[in-house]
Design a protein around this motif. Structure first.
Motif, PDB file in Angstrom:
ATOM      1  N   HIS A  61      -9.665 -27.085  20.067  1.00  0.00           N
ATOM      2  CA  HIS A  61     -10.542 -26.961  20.357  1.00  0.00           C
ATOM      3  C   HIS A  61      -9.539 -28.313  21.567  1.00  0.00           C
ATOM      4  O   HIS A  61      -9.668 -27.532  22.865  1.00  0.00           O
ATOM      5  CB  HIS A  61     -11.731 -27.822  20.694  1.00  0.00           C
ATOM      6  CG  HIS A  61     -13.259 -27.752  21.795  1.00  0.00           C
ATOM      7  ND1 HIS A  61     -13.552 -26.796  22.206  1.00  0.00           N
ATOM      8  CD2 HIS A  61     -13.353 -28.832  22.671  1.00  0.00           C
ATOM      9  CE1 HIS A  61     -13.787 -27.467  23.293  1.00  0.00           C
ATOM     10  NE2 HIS A  61     -13.353 -28.474  23.607  1.00  0.00           N
ATOM     11  N   ARG A  62      -9.190 -29.661  21.512  1.00  0.00           N
ATOM     12  CA  ARG A  62      -8.576 -30.380  22.435  1.00  0.00           C
ATOM     13  C   ARG A  62      -7.633 -29.698  22.693  1.00  0.00           C
ATOM     14  O   ARG A  62      -7.132 -29.773  24.146  1.00  0.00           O
ATOM     15  CB  ARG A  62      -8.762 -31.820  21.498  1.00  0.00           C
ATOM     16  CG  ARG A  62      -9.397 -32.247  21.183  1.00  0.00           C
ATOM     17  CD  ARG A  62     -10.010 -33.041  21.195  1.00  0.00           C
ATOM     18  NE  ARG A  62      -9.336 -33.365  19.107  1.00  0.00           N
ATOM     19  CZ  ARG A  62      -8.345 -33.639  18.629  1.00  0.00           C
ATOM     20  NH1 ARG A  62      -7.318 -34.627  19.749  1.00  0.00           N
ATOM     21  NH2 ARG A  62      -8.752 -33.926  17.574  1.00  0.00           N
ATOM     22  N   SER A  63      -6.853 -29.040  22.214  1.00  0.00           N
ATOM     23  CA  SER A  63      -4.898 -28.662  22.501  1.00  0.00           C
ATOM     24  C   SER A  63      -6.045 -27.844  23.995  1.00  0.00           C
ATOM     25  O   SER A  63      -4.992 -27.593  24.841  1.00  0.00           O
ATOM     26  CB  SER A  63      -4.853 -27.702  21.437  1.00  0.00           C
ATOM     27  OG  SER A  63      -4.706 -28.239  20.533  1.00  0.00           O
ATOM     28  N   LEU A  64      -6.677 -27.109  24.071  1.00  0.00           N
ATOM     29  CA  LEU A  64      -7.013 -25.939  24.809  1.00  0.00           C
ATOM     30  C   LEU A  64      -7.437 -26.065  26.122  1.00  0.00           C
ATOM     31  O   LEU A  64      -6.947 -25.948  26.729  1.00  0.00           O
ATOM     32  CB  LEU A  64      -8.464 -24.332  23.957  1.00  0.00           C
ATOM     33  CG  LEU A  64      -7.711 -23.390  25.381  1.00  0.00           C
ATOM     34  CD1 LEU A  64      -7.046 -22.002  24.799  1.00  0.00           C
ATOM     35  CD2 LEU A  64      -9.299 -22.553  24.435  1.00  0.00           C
ATOM     36  N   LYS A  65      -8.120 -27.546  25.474  1.00  0.00           N
ATOM     37  CA  LYS A  65      -8.447 -28.411  27.236  1.00  0.00           C
ATOM     38  C   LYS A  65      -6.924 -28.726  27.961  1.00  0.00           C
ATOM     39  O   LYS A  65      -7.660 -28.813  29.014  1.00  0.00           O
ATOM     40  CB  LYS A  65      -9.799 -29.115  26.616  1.00  0.00           C
ATOM     41  CG  LYS A  65     -10.845 -29.025  26.029  1.00  0.00           C
ATOM     42  CD  LYS A  65     -11.865 -27.433  27.066  1.00  0.00           C
ATOM     43  CE  LYS A  65     -13.134 -26.384  26.444  1.00  0.00           C
ATOM     44  NZ  LYS A  65     -13.122 -25.902  27.811  1.00  0.00           N
ATOM     45  N   ALA A  66      -6.239 -29.545  26.703  1.00  0.00           N
ATOM     46  CA  ALA A  66      -5.648 -30.072  26.686  1.00  0.00           C
ATOM     47  C   ALA A  66      -4.305 -29.127  27.589  1.00  0.00           C
ATOM     48  O   ALA A  66      -3.355 -29.974  28.835  1.00  0.00           O
ATOM     49  CB  ALA A  66      -4.720 -31.145  26.159  1.00  0.00           C
ATOM     50  N   GLY A  67      -4.211 -28.495  27.372  1.00  0.00           N
ATOM     51  CA  GLY A  67      -2.935 -27.158  27.843  1.00  0.00           C
ATOM     52  C   GLY A  67      -2.269 -27.517  26.742  1.00  0.00           C
ATOM     53  O   GLY A  67      -0.993 -26.797  27.569  1.00  0.00           O
ATOM     54  N   HIS A  68      -2.129 -28.313  25.992  1.00  0.00           N
ATOM     55  CA  HIS A  68      -0.507 -28.158  24.462  1.00  0.00           C
ATOM     56  C   HIS A  68      -1.601 -28.474  23.651  1.00  0.00           C
ATOM     57  O   HIS A  68      -2.555 -28.953  22.773  1.00  0.00           O
ATOM     58  CB  HIS A  68       0.241 -29.387  25.165  1.00  0.00           C
ATOM     59  CG  HIS A  68      -0.269 -30.465  25.688  1.00  0.00           C
ATOM     60  ND1 HIS A  68      -0.351 -31.744  24.537  1.00  0.00           N
ATOM     61  CD2 HIS A  68      -0.745 -30.998  26.862  1.00  0.00           C
ATOM     62  CE1 HIS A  68      -1.114 -32.929  25.074  1.00  0.00           C
ATOM     63  NE2 HIS A  68      -1.222 -32.245  25.859  1.00  0.00           N
ATOM     64  N   TYR A 105     -12.843 -15.521  20.817  1.00  0.00           N
ATOM     65  CA  TYR A 105     -13.753 -16.409  21.039  1.00  0.00           C
ATOM     66  C   TYR A 105     -13.451 -17.236  19.049  1.00  0.00           C
ATOM     67  O   TYR A 105     -12.934 -16.407  18.892  1.00  0.00           O
ATOM     68  CB  TYR A 105     -14.990 -16.190  20.754  1.00  0.00           C
ATOM     69  CG  TYR A 105     -15.979 -16.622  21.918  1.00  0.00           C
ATOM     70  CD1 TYR A 105     -15.739 -17.640  22.978  1.00  0.00           C
ATOM     71  CD2 TYR A 105     -16.415 -15.232  22.416  1.00  0.00           C
ATOM     72  CE1 TYR A 105     -16.143 -17.150  24.442  1.00  0.00           C
ATOM     73  CE2 TYR A 105     -17.293 -14.876  23.733  1.00  0.00           C
ATOM     74  CZ  TYR A 105     -17.103 -15.729  24.612  1.00  0.00           C
ATOM     75  OH  TYR A 105     -18.250 -15.126  25.778  1.00  0.00           O
ATOM     76  N   ALA A 106     -12.860 -18.426  19.589  1.00  0.00           N
ATOM     77  CA  ALA A 106     -12.814 -19.116  18.219  1.00  0.00           C
ATOM     78  C   ALA A 106     -13.563 -19.839  18.177  1.00  0.00           C
ATOM     79  O   ALA A 106     -14.482 -20.970  18.704  1.00  0.00           O
ATOM     80  CB  ALA A 106     -11.244 -19.782  18.123  1.00  0.00           C
ATOM     81  N   ALA A 107     -13.925 -20.301  16.948  1.00  0.00           N
ATOM     82  CA  ALA A 107     -14.872 -20.831  15.980  1.00  0.00           C
ATOM     83  C   ALA A 107     -13.975 -21.938  15.200  1.00  0.00           C
ATOM     84  O   ALA A 107     -13.608 -22.165  14.309  1.00  0.00           O
ATOM     85  CB  ALA A 107     -15.952 -20.471  15.513  1.00  0.00           C
ATOM     86  N   GLU A 108     -15.008 -23.516  15.767  1.00  0.00           N
ATOM     87  CA  GLU A 108     -13.818 -24.808  14.829  1.00  0.00           C
ATOM     88  C   GLU A 108     -14.935 -25.587  13.929  1.00  0.00           C
ATOM     89  O   GLU A 108     -16.105 -26.138  15.261  1.00  0.00           O
ATOM     90  CB  GLU A 108     -12.945 -24.980  15.673  1.00  0.00           C
ATOM     91  CG  GLU A 108     -12.156 -26.161  15.342  1.00  0.00           C
ATOM     92  CD  GLU A 108     -10.975 -27.089  16.306  1.00  0.00           C
ATOM     93  OE1 GLU A 108      -9.608 -26.463  15.852  1.00  0.00           O
ATOM     94  OE2 GLU A 108     -10.577 -27.174  17.484  1.00  0.00           O
ATOM     95  N   ASP A 165     -12.876 -19.406  25.023  1.00  0.00           N
ATOM     96  CA  ASP A 165     -13.451 -20.407  23.726  1.00  0.00           C
ATOM     97  C   ASP A 165     -12.981 -20.510  22.770  1.00  0.00           C
ATOM     98  O   ASP A 165     -12.997 -20.128  22.618  1.00  0.00           O
ATOM     99  CB  ASP A 165     -14.508 -20.902  25.129  1.00  0.00           C
ATOM    100  CG  ASP A 165     -14.697 -22.482  25.219  1.00  0.00           C
ATOM    101  OD1 ASP A 165     -13.914 -23.173  24.565  1.00  0.00           O
ATOM    102  OD2 ASP A 165     -16.293 -22.296  25.782  1.00  0.00           O
ATOM    103  N   ILE A 166     -13.018 -22.458  22.420  1.00  0.00           N
ATOM    104  CA  ILE A 166     -13.483 -22.439  20.882  1.00  0.00           C
ATOM    105  C   ILE A 166     -14.419 -23.070  21.407  1.00  0.00           C
ATOM    106  O   ILE A 166     -14.825 -24.652  21.196  1.00  0.00           O
ATOM    107  CB  ILE A 166     -12.166 -23.768  20.598  1.00  0.00           C
ATOM    108  CG1 ILE A 166     -11.087 -22.303  20.689  1.00  0.00           C
ATOM    109  CG2 ILE A 166     -11.764 -24.074  19.707  1.00  0.00           C
ATOM    110  CD1 ILE A 166      -9.399 -23.518  20.326  1.00  0.00           C
TER     111      ILE A 166
END
Length: 317
Positions: free
Chosen positions: A212-219, A201-204, A251-252
Motif C-alpha cells: 500500500h505504501r509502495s503504491l502511494k510512494a511510487g517505489h 484491487y489488492a487487499a493487504e 488501489d490497495i
C-alpha cells in the motif's frame, strides 16, 4: 528479468493442466446481501497442495529441461509456495529443498515433508530467509524457483484469472490478497490482455502494508518482518511484481487484524469452507469499502486453505 506475456499464460495453462485442479467458483447470497455486490469466490483453497501456488510451482518445475531438473529445485517460503514446490517436484520425481521460517505453521511444514521436501529453518525475517537460502543454493546448485519474483511463477498464477474469465466473462472488479504480489501480478497479466475493463484491487493487512505504501510512494518500500495473522502476506514486493502492481492495480485496500479474522470466520460460517487468514483479507476489504463494490460483479480469489485447525485465530488462547 524477462516479463511474462499472455502467450506464456496460455502455454502455462496447457503445461500444468495434468497436475492442478480447475478450481470451482462459489457464491453466497448472504455475503452478497451483506456487501451489496455479486461476489464470485474462486476457491484456490481446493487447489492441489491447498493453495494457488501449485499453479506457478508446477509451471516452473515442469518447464525445466532434464539437465536442470536432475539437480533439483529450491526456494524460500513461509509455507504455501514451499509445499506447492514440494508437491510439483514430487510429481516430477526431483529433489527439493525449502528454507522456511521457524514460525511457519506446523501443518505447512508437515505438508512439505509429506511431499518429500527437505526443510532448513531460518529466522522469521526476509533478511534471514534470503541469507540462509543463499547458503542452500551454494551447497546444492539447485534451480531457484522464487515464490513470486519469477516469470514462470507469475505465468502459472495467471491461469487462475484466465479460468475466472472463461467461466464468468469479464467482471467489474477482481480483488486479490497481496504479499509479494505473485497472484495479483498474474491477474494483472491476464486481465489486461483479455478483460481490460476489469478493475484490479489488492487487499493487504494494515499491519503489513508495505505494498500500500509502495503504491502511494511510487517505489518499492520493503518491511523486513511485519507481524500479522495473515502469515502468507508478510513478504515485500520485488521488481517483477512491482512492474505489474504499479502499472495495473486500481488501489490497495487495508484491513485490521480483527477485520481479517472476522472475514475468515464469516467464510467458514456462511460458505462452509475453511480458508487461511490471508485468503480472508479481500472479503475484509470489501466489507470495509462497500462503496467500491456495491452493485458490481466482483471476483474474489480465496488463495489457500492451509490452516492449523487446532489454532484457529478466533479461539481463546
Amino acid at each position: 528479468m524477462e516479463i511474462p506475456t499472455y502467450d506464456d499464460v496460455i502455454s502455462a495453462h496447457a503445461r500444468i493442466a495434468p497436475h492442478v485442479h480447475r478450481t470451482p467458483i462459489l457464491t453466497s447470497s448472504f455475503l452478497d446481501s451483506l456487501t451489496g455486490a455479486s461476489l464470485f469466490f474462486k476457491c484456490e483453497n481446493f487447489q492441489k497442495a491447498g493453495a494457488f501456488k501449485a499453479r506457478g510451482a508446477s509451471n516452473a518445475v515442469f518447464g525445466l529441461d532434464e539437465e536442470k531438473a536432475a539437480v533439483g529445485v529450491a526456494t524460500h517460503s513461509s509455507g504455501n509456495h514451499a509445499l506447492s514446490l514440494s508437491y510439483a517436484a514430487g510429481k516430477r520425481g526431483i529433489p527439493v529443498t525449502v528454507v522456511m521460517p521457524k514460525t511457519a505453521p506446523e501443518p505447512k511444514k508437515a505438508a512439505v515433508q509429506g511431499y518429500g521436501g527437505r526443510i532448513i529453518e531460518c529466522e522469521p525475517s526476509t533478511s534471514s530467509r534470503e541469507a540462509v537460502f543463499a547458503e542452500v543454493v551454494a551447497e546444492t546448485g539447485a534451480e531457484f524457483v522464487h515464490p513470486y519474483n519469477d516469470p514462470r511463477v507469475i505465468a502459472g498464477q495467471a491461469t487462475c484469472a484466465k479460468e475466472i474469465v472463461e467461466e464468468l466473462g469479464p467482471l467489474d472488479a477482481v480483488i486479490v490478497p497481496i504479499g509479494g504480489g505473485g497472484m495479483i501480478s498474474g491477474c494483472c497479466l491476464t486481465l489486461s490482455a483479455i478483460a481490460p475493463q476489469t478493475k484490479i484491487y489488492a487487499a493487504e493487512p494494515k499491519n503489513a502494508n508495505d505494498a500500500h505504501r509502495s503504491l502511494k510512494a511510487g517505489h518499492i518500500i520493503a518491511d523486513d518482518a511485519p507481524q500479522t495473522v495473515a502469515d502468507g502476506l508478510k513478504v515485500p514486493l520485488k521488481e517483477l511484481t512491482w512492474h505489474f502492481v504499479s502499472g495495473h492495480v486500481e488501489d490497495i485496500l487495508l484491513s485490521t487484524e480483527d477485520e481479517i479474522v472476522e472475514a475468515m470466520r464469516l467464510i467458514w460460517q456462511r460458505m462452509k469452507i475453511v480458508v487461511e487468514p490471508s485468503s480472508a483479507v479481500p472479503l475484509a476489504a470489501i466489507l470495509k469499502n462497500k462503496h467500491n463494490f456495491a452493485g458490481k460483479r466482483v471476483g474474489v480469489i480465496l488463495t489457500g486453505g492451509n490452516v492449523d485447525l487446532v489454532k484457529l485465530p478466533w479461539m481463546a488462547a
